[in-house]
Write a protein that holds these residues in place. Structure first.
Motif, PDB file in Angstrom:
ATOM      1  N   SER A 521      31.551 118.752   4.896  1.00 28.77           N
ATOM      2  CA  SER A 521      30.519 118.848   3.863  1.00 28.77           C
ATOM      3  C   SER A 521      29.257 119.546   4.368  1.00 28.77           C
ATOM      4  N   GLN A 522      29.152 119.694   5.689  1.00 30.92           N
ATOM      5  CA  GLN A 522      28.002 120.415   6.214  1.00 30.92           C
ATOM      6  C   GLN A 522      28.327 121.866   6.514  1.00 30.92           C
ATOM      7  N   GLY A 523      29.527 122.261   6.158  1.00 24.86           N
ATOM      8  CA  GLY A 523      29.912 123.654   6.344  1.00 24.86           C
ATOM      9  C   GLY A 523      30.471 123.946   7.722  1.00 24.86           C
ATOM     10  N   ARG A 524      30.711 122.919   8.507  1.00 22.46           N
ATOM     11  CA  ARG A 524      31.270 123.155   9.842  1.00 22.46           C
ATOM     12  C   ARG A 524      32.784 123.193   9.774  1.00 22.46           C
ATOM     13  N   LYS A 525      33.348 123.968  10.684  1.00 18.74           N
ATOM     14  CA  LYS A 525      34.793 124.007  10.807  1.00 18.74           C
ATOM     15  C   LYS A 525      35.276 122.608  11.171  1.00 18.74           C
ATOM     16  N   MET A 526      36.350 122.170  10.548  1.00 20.00           N
ATOM     17  CA  MET A 526      36.870 120.862  10.944  1.00 20.00           C
ATOM     18  C   MET A 526      37.588 121.029  12.272  1.00 20.00           C
ATOM     19  N   SER A 527      37.243 120.185  13.228  1.00 22.59           N
ATOM     20  CA  SER A 527      37.913 120.310  14.499  1.00 22.59           C
ATOM     21  C   SER A 527      38.068 118.961  15.171  1.00 22.59           C
ATOM     22  N   LYS A 528      39.073 118.918  16.025  1.00 23.14           N
ATOM     23  CA  LYS A 528      39.337 117.666  16.723  1.00 23.14           C
ATOM     24  C   LYS A 528      38.180 117.307  17.627  1.00 23.14           C
ATOM     25  N   SER A 529      37.640 118.328  18.314  1.00 23.06           N
ATOM     26  CA  SER A 529      36.592 118.023  19.286  1.00 23.06           C
ATOM     27  C   SER A 529      35.324 117.521  18.599  1.00 23.06           C
ATOM     28  N   LEU A 530      35.045 118.055  17.410  1.00 18.61           N
ATOM     29  CA  LEU A 530      33.871 117.577  16.690  1.00 18.61           C
ATOM     30  C   LEU A 530      34.131 116.217  16.037  1.00 18.61           C
ATOM     31  N   GLY A 531      35.408 115.956  15.808  1.00 22.27           N
ATOM     32  CA  GLY A 531      35.760 114.704  15.159  1.00 22.27           C
ATOM     33  C   GLY A 531      35.350 114.651  13.702  1.00 22.27           C
ATOM     34  N   ASN A 532      35.183 115.831  13.111  1.00 24.77           N
ATOM     35  CA  ASN A 532      34.731 115.869  11.717  1.00 24.77           C
ATOM     36  C   ASN A 532      35.862 116.200  10.752  1.00 24.77           C
ATOM     37  N   GLY A 533      37.091 116.135  11.271  1.00 25.54           N
ATOM     38  CA  GLY A 533      38.227 116.436  10.408  1.00 25.54           C
ATOM     39  C   GLY A 533      38.415 115.362   9.353  1.00 25.54           C
ATOM     40  N   ILE A 534      38.833 115.781   8.180  1.00 18.02           N
ATOM     41  CA  ILE A 534      39.127 114.819   7.132  1.00 18.02           C
ATOM     42  C   ILE A 534      40.637 114.815   6.961  1.00 18.02           C
ATOM     43  N   ASP A 535      41.232 113.667   7.060  1.00 18.93           N
ATOM     44  CA  ASP A 535      42.682 113.558   7.005  1.00 18.93           C
ATOM     45  C   ASP A 535      43.150 113.543   5.543  1.00 18.93           C
ATOM     46  N   PRO A 536      43.928 114.555   5.172  1.00 19.97           N
ATOM     47  CA  PRO A 536      44.399 114.612   3.787  1.00 19.97           C
ATOM     48  C   PRO A 536      45.142 113.339   3.376  1.00 19.97           C
ATOM     49  N   LEU A 537      45.829 112.737   4.337  1.00 24.47           N
ATOM     50  CA  LEU A 537      46.613 111.556   3.997  1.00 24.47           C
ATOM     51  C   LEU A 537      45.727 110.372   3.614  1.00 24.47           C
ATOM     52  N   GLU A 538      44.578 110.302   4.264  1.00 24.10           N
ATOM     53  CA  GLU A 538      43.660 109.226   3.903  1.00 24.10           C
ATOM     54  C   GLU A 538      43.107 109.426   2.497  1.00 24.10           C
ATOM     55  N   ILE A 539      42.861 110.684   2.180  1.00 30.51           N
ATOM     56  CA  ILE A 539      42.374 111.007   0.836  1.00 30.51           C
ATOM     57  C   ILE A 539      43.441 110.658  -0.198  1.00 30.51           C
ATOM     58  N   ILE A 540      44.680 111.041   0.107  1.00 31.81           N
ATOM     59  CA  ILE A 540      45.784 110.754  -0.811  1.00 31.81           C
ATOM     60  C   ILE A 540      45.929 109.240  -0.990  1.00 31.81           C
ATOM     61  N   GLU A 541      45.823 108.551   0.113  1.00 32.21           N
ATOM     62  CA  GLU A 541      45.946 107.097   0.082  1.00 32.21           C
ATOM     63  C   GLU A 541      44.913 106.477  -0.863  1.00 32.21           C
ATOM     64  N   GLU A 542      43.721 107.004  -0.795  1.00 34.11           N
ATOM     65  CA  GLU A 542      42.668 106.380  -1.592  1.00 34.11           C
ATOM     66  C   GLU A 542      42.552 106.922  -3.016  1.00 34.11           C
ATOM     67  N   TYR A 543      42.761 108.228  -3.162  1.00 35.84           N
ATOM     68  CA  TYR A 543      42.505 108.823  -4.480  1.00 35.84           C
ATOM     69  C   TYR A 543      43.740 109.416  -5.151  1.00 35.84           C
ATOM     70  N   GLY A 544      44.826 109.511  -4.410  1.00 35.53           N
ATOM     71  CA  GLY A 544      46.031 110.104  -4.965  1.00 35.53           C
ATOM     72  C   GLY A 544      46.128 111.575  -4.637  1.00 35.53           C
ATOM     73  N   ALA A 545      47.361 112.046  -4.559  1.00 34.27           N
ATOM     74  CA  ALA A 545      47.605 113.445  -4.212  1.00 34.27           C
ATOM     75  C   ALA A 545      47.070 114.386  -5.289  1.00 34.27           C
ATOM     76  N   ASP A 546      47.180 113.979  -6.545  1.00 34.48           N
ATOM     77  CA  ASP A 546      46.739 114.859  -7.629  1.00 34.48           C
ATOM     78  C   ASP A 546      45.257 115.184  -7.536  1.00 34.48           C
ATOM     79  N   ALA A 547      44.463 114.170  -7.240  1.00 35.92           N
ATOM     80  CA  ALA A 547      43.014 114.386  -7.141  1.00 35.92           C
ATOM     81  C   ALA A 547      42.701 115.316  -5.978  1.00 35.92           C
ATOM     82  N   LEU A 548      43.393 115.117  -4.876  1.00 35.24           N
ATOM     83  CA  LEU A 548      43.179 115.992  -3.717  1.00 35.24           C
ATOM     84  C   LEU A 548      43.571 117.428  -4.060  1.00 35.24           C
ATOM     85  N   ARG A 549      44.732 117.594  -4.641  1.00 33.90           N
ATOM     86  CA  ARG A 549      45.207 118.930  -4.997  1.00 33.90           C
ATOM     87  C   ARG A 549      44.216 119.628  -5.913  1.00 33.90           C
ATOM     88  N   PHE A 550      43.778 118.904  -6.914  1.00 35.13           N
ATOM     89  CA  PHE A 550      42.863 119.509  -7.880  1.00 35.13           C
ATOM     90  C   PHE A 550      41.562 119.927  -7.197  1.00 35.13           C
TER      91      PHE A 550
END
Length: 883
Positions: A521-550
């Motif tokens: 959300s701050q415009g930084r590249k998601m990276s392991k070293s920064l630890g700012n990656g957002i896991d798609p699976l967590e998003i799907i778990e909470e909001y559903g795949a459709d919401a993520l896809r959209f």
RNA sequence: GGUCGGUUAGCUCAGCUGGCAGAGCGCCACGUUGACAUCGUGGAGGUCGUUGGUUCGAGCCCAAUAUCGACCACCA
């Protein structure tokens, strides 16, 4: 009432179940059907041991949207999935694992190491596949491939041998990019240049004849250990006398010649350059021109070798430090200056690359690049967005030979054998035990493997069975579109194109759709070293795949990076919930035994025609959008239609009919509700496959799954311009009335007699037909239509419309100060509009040159606004008088 | 050094062939009518980075410029 849906949308209740349902029914697997057109997408194979990140989620969502759309649109749609062995990164991980166990790859040996690597692959190999399934991807898993499969390996070998036989693969002793950490050569594409702040050292070399010295400048002083000459520009007056003389290399005391070469730029540094042919690409060429020979001073791990004398064993940077110290101590160092330059790093491990002379295998690129460039120039190969075409072309125009051998074990081993007796090189499809030339059995296979991209370059046809002639290859190749990130144009896109042209005689795909990066959300590249990656699976778990896809396909345009905001996922989940509840409403208000598959145009009422006409346009627009890869626009169009038209207006307008006594009108409304909803589900399905499929099965008269239902078509019978205009007029009127009431703080529950004054017969008719809507949606208690306002009393709120005025006699509730204020605001707004329109129309240029239609529209606006303004002024006058 | 993007509402971004500036979120006010508070109704909020040009008309086309960013590149 039909079977009901749970009250709230909960994607977890059905997403996995539906995925299984689709897969079990074979909906993802196309047939070879010559009566139908194929549509093919090759999934960019993720690393076999990788795990799903937002980049995967983005481009697989896009591919899935295209595939689902085409499948519904009557194509045999193949989406070919698979994984890549990712030699360098997988090998690095296995090596790291071994190290943690106190073991090394070398002591294990090749065979055992490969066993480890396969174990690793099997351990993590299924992971990304299952993660992709969560996203809802409708690829044909029955055709899943892996780059190290026997079939694909055969393709790799075949291509190697064909290119070798054509003279397009050769072995050469050349400067390559060497990664001291991965301990392998890598290709130019795998080097990342990064600007760094370094130093430039000016060093004095004495002349052998003791007549003086010559000063050179270098950014890598440690390489002086490998210096074999000093070069100056032949036109440089300063050094003319020195050419041909001999200099003494400091610290090492080697005698090296001073030579002249055009390559040296007189303006830079001192105008004299140390030449280290084994450790610099330019120096290499200079060395070749002057027959300087080679002197390698470094080991494969970046330490100084025995040619480095006392510096042997030191790491390259320690050596640099030590050498600079020693130079300084001995007065050879003239100056140190700050200097910025671009340093190459290994794309995988970020280690600084060491240019190193090494014997490697190369693909000769020029003959392969040429047709790949032509395909683009002729327009056969298109990029979305277009600008990436230039990047593609630029790379091809400046291409260098491709170093394909890697000093790794995990991958396709080179089908190359060397005879140690006579030195013959044998390239063979089968294992070679004996030299075909000297008959010696002193033969060994090359230990190197091929660049991973060598095998993925063949992906579009190797996965379909090539080099065998398979029916799949015949039917599904060439593919239609490639969807991938812009960051792998050089690695993959280009190599697929030329490989395909060379082996198949045609380009592998027509369109290349390039996605941007998903950033935080701050415009930084998601990276392991920064630890700012957002896991798609967590998003799907909470909001559903459709919401993520959209979320991933809206709010940005192709090729642009996007920021990922959880708030947007939430908004899209809310949208899904909205659709869910709209469906609940429909289900609560329809009858089970009714046949919903046909609608009778003759029985349609105004709002029915309006929504159907609107739907018809949406069908056209969304189809057009998809055809142009404008997925975000298409998604937005459906979103707006569902929320703003279907839910906010149509459902509201139709409620009175559903609760009313008129049976026929009710049935028509029910049918239209279902008809439009079904079409909505179809249009939305590619974007939100789960919720749409789930809802679909609750609707009546559906004999097959939504995923294989027919994509809606624009229908000329559904053009109802009149009804559209009428309902739009009613909507505008309702909004104006609501606005006036809200500004006067009159609660919606407070009903009012609503009096329309108009002389316009069309408007009269619209109002008469729309009475119901004003009652239900504009708090009208009764509707009266007059020709003029003489019959109306003074104490009203008034709302000015186009060709009509509305009066609400709410005497006791009217605050006249406020009413005047409101009308003044209205007046200003209209005056502003009129000023603009009049300005435009008094411009002769506009009237003469603009299209007649545009001019006419402006005239109509002028009439409308002036008329409305007059009414507002009249009203203000009478209010001020009575005050 | 070269090439290419971005700059539009408080934030994140759309804006197709030039023709009345949009969305989501946030903000303000009101609202528990039997689909939905994951909601409804209404509202506030923008000189489209700057300057020129083309055009009847520019967020959009052209040229400069500022600024942020990406990619390419062997000046030691």
């Amino acid at each position: 009432m039909l079977e009901n849906l749970p009250k709230t949308y909960n994607p977890k209740d059905f997403e996995d179940r539906l995925y299984k349902y689709w897969e079990d029914n074979g909906y993802f697997s196309p047939k070879i059907d010559k009566t139908k057109k194929p549509f093919t997408i090759m999934m960019p194979p993720p690393n076999v041991t990788g795990s799903l990140h937002m980049g995967h989620a983005l481009n697989n969502t896009i591919q899935d949207i295209l595939i689902r759309w085409k499948r519904m649109d009557g194509y045999e749609a193949l989406w070919q999935p698979g994984t890549d062995h990712a030699s360098i990164s997988t090998e690095a991980r296995v090596v790291a694992k071994l190290r943690s166990e106190g073991k090394s790859k070398e002591e294990l040996g090749r065979e055992k190491f490969l066993e480890e690597a396969w174990d690793w692959t099997h351990l993590y190999g299924g992971r990304i596949k299952n993660q992709l399934k969560k996203l809802g991807v409708s690829c044909d898993w029955s055709r899943e491939r892996f780059t190290l499969d026997e079939q694909l390996s055969k393709a790799v070998e075949e291509v190697f041998i064909r290119l070798y036989d054509k003279g397009l693969i050769y072995r050469g002793n050349r400067i390559v990019n060497w990664c001291p950490s991965c301990k392998t050569a890598i290709s130019d594409a795998e080097v990342e240049h990064e600007d760094s702040h370094g130093h430039i050292w000016q060093i004095r070399y004495t002349l052998k004849d003791s007549t003086g010295f010559i000063e050179i400048a270098t950014t890598r002083p440690e390489t002086m250990l490998g210096d074999l000459a000093i070069a100056v520009n032949p036109n440089d007056e300063r050094y003319k006398g020195l050419i041909g003389k001999t200099a003494i290399l400091p610290l090492v005391n080697r005698e090296i010649p001073i030579i002249a070469d055009e390559y040296v730029e007189m303006e830079f540094g001192t105008g004299a350059v140390k030449i280290t042919p084994s450790h610099d690409p330019n120096d290499f060429e200079v060395g070749e021109r002057h027959g300087l020979g080679q002197l390698i001073i470094m080991n494969e791990d970046g330490t100084i070798n025995s040619n480095g004398g006392v510096y042997e064993g030191l790491d390259r940077y320690e050596a640099r430090k030590k050498i600079v110290e020693d130079l300084e101590k001995n007065n050879y160092l003239v100056a140190v200056k700050d200097h910025d330059n671009a340093v190459g790093h290994c794309e995988r491990c970020k280690t600084t690359i060491e240019p190193l002379i090494s014997k490697q295998w190369f693909v000769k690129m020029e003959p392969l690049a040429k047709p790949a460039l032509e395909a683009y120039e002729k327009g056969e190969l298109k990029f979305i967005p277009e600008r990436f075409g230039k990047i593609y072309a630029h790379w091809l125009e400046n291409i260098k030979d491709w170093c394909i051998s890697r000093q790794l074990w995990w991958g396709h081993r080179l089908p190359v054998y060397y005879c140690d007796t006579c030195g013959e090189i044998i390239v063979s499809r089968t294992k070679v035990d004996k030299c075909h030339k000297c008959n010696s059995s002193n033969v060994r296979q090359d230990t190197d493997t091929l660049d991973t991209w060598f095998s993925s370059a063949l992906w579009p046809f190797s996965t379909l069975g090539w080099p065998d002639k398979t029916p799949e290859l015949d039917y599904f190749f060439p593919t239609d579109v490639l969807v991938t990130g812009y960051d792998i144009i050089f690695f993959w896109v280009i190599r697929m194109v030329f490989s395909s042209i060379e082996q198949m005689g045609e380009i592998p795909f027509k369109d290349v759709f390039l996605t941007g990066l998903v950033r935080d959300s701050q415009g930084r590249k998601m990276s392991k070293s920064l630890g700012n990656g957002i896991d798609p699976l967590e998003i799907i778990e909470e909001y559903g795949a459709d919401a993520l896809r959209f979320t991933l396909v809206t709010g940005n345009s192709p090729g642009n990076d996007m920021r990922f905001y959880i708030e947007r996922v939430e908004a899209n989940r809310n949208f899904a919930n909205k659709l869910w509840n709209a469906t609940r409403f429909v289900l609560m208000n329809i009858e089970e035994d009714l046949i919903y598959d046909s609608i009778d145009i003759d029985k349609l009422e105004q709002e029915d025609k309006w929504i159907i006409s609107k739907l018809n346009k949406v069908i056209k627009d969304v189809s057009d959008n998809l055809g142009k890869y404008e997925l975000g626009l298409g998604a937005q169009r459906i979103y707006d239609f569902i929320w703003d038209e279907y839910c906010d207006w149509y459902i509201e307008m139709v409620k009175s009919r559903l609760y009313g006594e008129n049976k026929e009108s009710k049935i028509t409304a029910q049918k239209v509700l279902v008809f439009v909803l079904k079409n909505i589900l179809k249009l939305l399905h590619p974007f939100m496959p789960y919720i749409t499929e789930e809802i679909w099965h609750h609707l009546p008269n559906n004999d097959k799954a939504l995923i294989v239902s027919e994509w809606p078509k624009y229908n000329h019978e559904f053009e109802f311009e009149g009804a559209e205009l009428a309902v739009e007029y009613i909507k505008a009127a309702i909004k104006s009335i609501r606005n006036a009431r809200a500004e006067m703080n009159i609660a919606p529950s407070k009903k009012a007699n609503t009096i329309f004054v108009t002389e316009d017969d069309t408007i009269k008719e619209i109002i008469e037909n729309g009475k119901r809507h004003f009652m239900n949606l504009a708090s009208a208690e009764s509707i009266t239509v007059f020709d003029n306002k003489e019959e109306i009393g003074e104490d009203n709120i008034s709302v000015v419309l186009d060709r009509c005025e509305v009066f609400l006699p709410l005497k006791e509730l009217i605050d006249y100060e406020k009413e005047i204020e409101r009308l003044e605001k209205e007046k200003e707004k209209l005056e502003g509009e009129i000023k603009r329109v009049v300005g435009k129309l008094s411009n002769q240029g506009f009237v003469n040159k603009a299209p007649a239609k545009v001019v006419e529209e402006e005239r109509e606006k002028q009439r409308k606004y002036e008329e409305m303004l007059n009414k507002v002024l009249e009203r203000l006058e009478s209010l001020n008088k009575s005050k």
